[in-house]
Scaffold this active site. Structure first.
Site, PDB file in Angstrom:
ATOM      1  CE  LYS A  76      -9.736   9.647  -3.649  1.00  0.00           C
ATOM      2  NZ  LYS A  76     -10.207  10.280  -2.410  1.00  0.00           N
ATOM      3  NE  ARG A 113      -4.444   8.645   0.108  1.00  0.00           N
ATOM      4  CZ  ARG A 113      -5.494   7.859  -0.124  1.00  0.00           C
ATOM      5  NH1 ARG A 113      -5.462   6.963  -1.083  1.00  0.00           N
ATOM      6  NH2 ARG A 113      -6.573   7.981   0.613  1.00  0.00           N
ATOM      7  NE  ARG A 121     -16.367   6.292   2.769  1.00  0.00           N
ATOM      8  CZ  ARG A 121     -15.290   6.756   2.164  1.00  0.00           C
ATOM      9  NH1 ARG A 121     -15.356   7.229   0.929  1.00  0.00           N
ATOM     10  NH2 ARG A 121     -14.141   6.764   2.786  1.00  0.00           N
ATOM     11  NE  ARG A 147     -12.469   3.260   4.030  1.00  0.00           N
ATOM     12  CZ  ARG A 147     -11.824   4.034   3.173  1.00  0.00           C
ATOM     13  NH1 ARG A 147     -12.273   4.152   1.939  1.00  0.00           N
ATOM     14  NH2 ARG A 147     -10.752   4.693   3.534  1.00  0.00           N
ATOM     15  NE  ARG A 196      -9.406   8.190   5.644  1.00  0.00           N
ATOM     16  CZ  ARG A 196     -10.697   7.849   5.599  1.00  0.00           C
ATOM     17  NH1 ARG A 196     -11.399   7.715   6.707  1.00  0.00           N
ATOM     18  NH2 ARG A 196     -11.267   7.642   4.444  1.00  0.00           N
TER      19      ARG A 196
HETATM   20  P1  AMP Z   1      -8.658   5.090   0.580  1.00  0.00           P
HETATM   21  O1  AMP Z   1      -9.516   3.886   0.469  1.00  0.00           O
HETATM   22  O2  AMP Z   1      -8.137   5.568  -0.732  1.00  0.00           O
HETATM   23  O3  AMP Z   1      -9.289   6.188   1.393  1.00  0.00           O
HETATM   24  O4  AMP Z   1      -7.356   4.645   1.408  1.00  0.00           O
HETATM   25  C1  AMP Z   1      -7.462   4.153   2.750  1.00  0.00           C
HETATM   26  C2  AMP Z   1      -6.101   4.194   3.426  1.00  0.00           C
HETATM   27  O5  AMP Z   1      -5.170   3.369   2.721  1.00  0.00           O
HETATM   28  C3  AMP Z   1      -5.427   5.570   3.461  1.00  0.00           C
HETATM   29  O6  AMP Z   1      -5.883   6.368   4.543  1.00  0.00           O
HETATM   30  C4  AMP Z   1      -3.964   5.184   3.602  1.00  0.00           C
HETATM   31  O7  AMP Z   1      -3.672   4.740   4.911  1.00  0.00           O
HETATM   32  C5  AMP Z   1      -3.878   3.960   2.690  1.00  0.00           C
HETATM   33  N1  AMP Z   1      -3.577   4.341   1.276  1.00  0.00           N
HETATM   34  C6  AMP Z   1      -4.384   4.165   0.197  1.00  0.00           C
HETATM   35  N2  AMP Z   1      -3.793   4.592  -0.923  1.00  0.00           N
HETATM   36  C7  AMP Z   1      -2.581   5.070  -0.548  1.00  0.00           C
HETATM   37  C8  AMP Z   1      -1.499   5.676  -1.248  1.00  0.00           C
HETATM   38  N3  AMP Z   1      -1.558   5.891  -2.578  1.00  0.00           N
HETATM   39  N4  AMP Z   1      -0.409   6.041  -0.533  1.00  0.00           N
HETATM   40  C9  AMP Z   1      -0.324   5.820   0.789  1.00  0.00           C
HETATM   41  N5  AMP Z   1      -1.313   5.272   1.516  1.00  0.00           N
HETATM   42  C10 AMP Z   1      -2.433   4.894   0.866  1.00  0.00           C
END
Ligand code: AMP
Length: 219
Positions: free
Chosen positions: A14, A88, A127, A161, A172
């Site tokens: 994404k 989400r 990554r 990360r 996740r």
């Molecule tokens: P990402 O970078 O999108 O993989 O997000 C990393 C982490 O941030 C996720 O595993 C969640 O802990 C938190 N997070 C990001 N976006 C959301 C969302 N829309 N709702 C809830 N938690 C989020």
């Protein structure tokens, strides 16, 4: 105004595709994950609250992420937005619909990036990203040209990360299947869903997304 959601599990690509759309179509990327990592890195109160939750691979509360998106939608000037990692949950999807409606806007397409779970583990464990410009790399499939240096901006701040490890990834994925994957049915029912094969090469995924956008914005 073109508003798109990129929907898919962690590692689906994404962020990589969102960054291309920013360059090619002048859209603004709204990644709640990036916003939360920024809050964490700058040590704000909210950043402290979310740090453990993110490290475990759990979802942050709807209230926090909806607040972040609301603020950006109210302040960012754009031809349109790419929602990356948001919504989400169904509550977030409903909140986004109201926020867009309130500003007289609508969703043009929800693009589901479909990949199988086996591929995600490989993608996530290799990554790394540039801490300065956000470019995303992979040890095997997209290495940097010069060791330790970002191809795009020359920074040496290349980072893995904290939550890109086997244990957090498991959580996740679980969160994705329990709370996020129902959005596929939700947007299908709304008539907004398009699916692309996220296992293709980056270029081919980009082409598939471009086809979807041409189709969605023509209708
Ligand atoms: P990402 O970078 O999108 O993989 O997000 C990393 C982490 O941030 C996720 O595993 C969640 O802990 C938190 N997070 C990001 N976006 C959301 C969302 N829309 N709702 C809830 N938690 C989020």
């Amino acid at each position: 105004m073109t508003n798109i959601i990129l929907l898919g599990p962690p590692g689906a690509g994404k962020g990589t595709q969102a960054r291309r759309l920013v360059e090619e179509r002048g859209l603004v990327q709204l990644s709640t994950g990036d916003m939360l990592r920024e809050a964490k890195d700058s040590g704000t109160e909210m950043g402290k609250i979310v740090a453990d939750v993110m490290a475990r691979g759990d979802l942050v509360t709807d209230e926090i992420v909806i607040g972040l998106i609301e603020e950006k939608l109210a302040t960012a000037k754009a031809n349109g937005f790419i929602f990356d990692g948001f919504p989400r949950t169904l509550a977030q999807a409903d909140a986004l619909a109201s926020l867009l409606k309130r500003s007289g806007n609508q969703l043009d397409a929800v693009i589901e990036m479909r990949v199988d779970d086996e591929a995600l583990v490989d993608r996530i464990s290799g990554r790394f990203t540039c801490g300065k410009c956000g470019e995303v790399y992979h040890d095997k499939t997209k290495p940097v040209k010069v060791d330790g240096t970002c191809d795009e901006c020359g920074s040496n701040d290349l980072r893995h990360r904290a939550d890109d490890n086997a244990e957090s990834l498991k959580q996740r994925l679980m969160e994705y299947y329990k709370k996020t994957s129902p959005l596929i049915g939700y947007y299908y029912a709304m008539g907004d869903l398009f699916t692309v094969d996220g296992l293709q090469e980056i270029e081919d995924v980009a082409k598939s997304i471009a086809n979807v956008l041409d189709q969605a914005t023509a209708s």
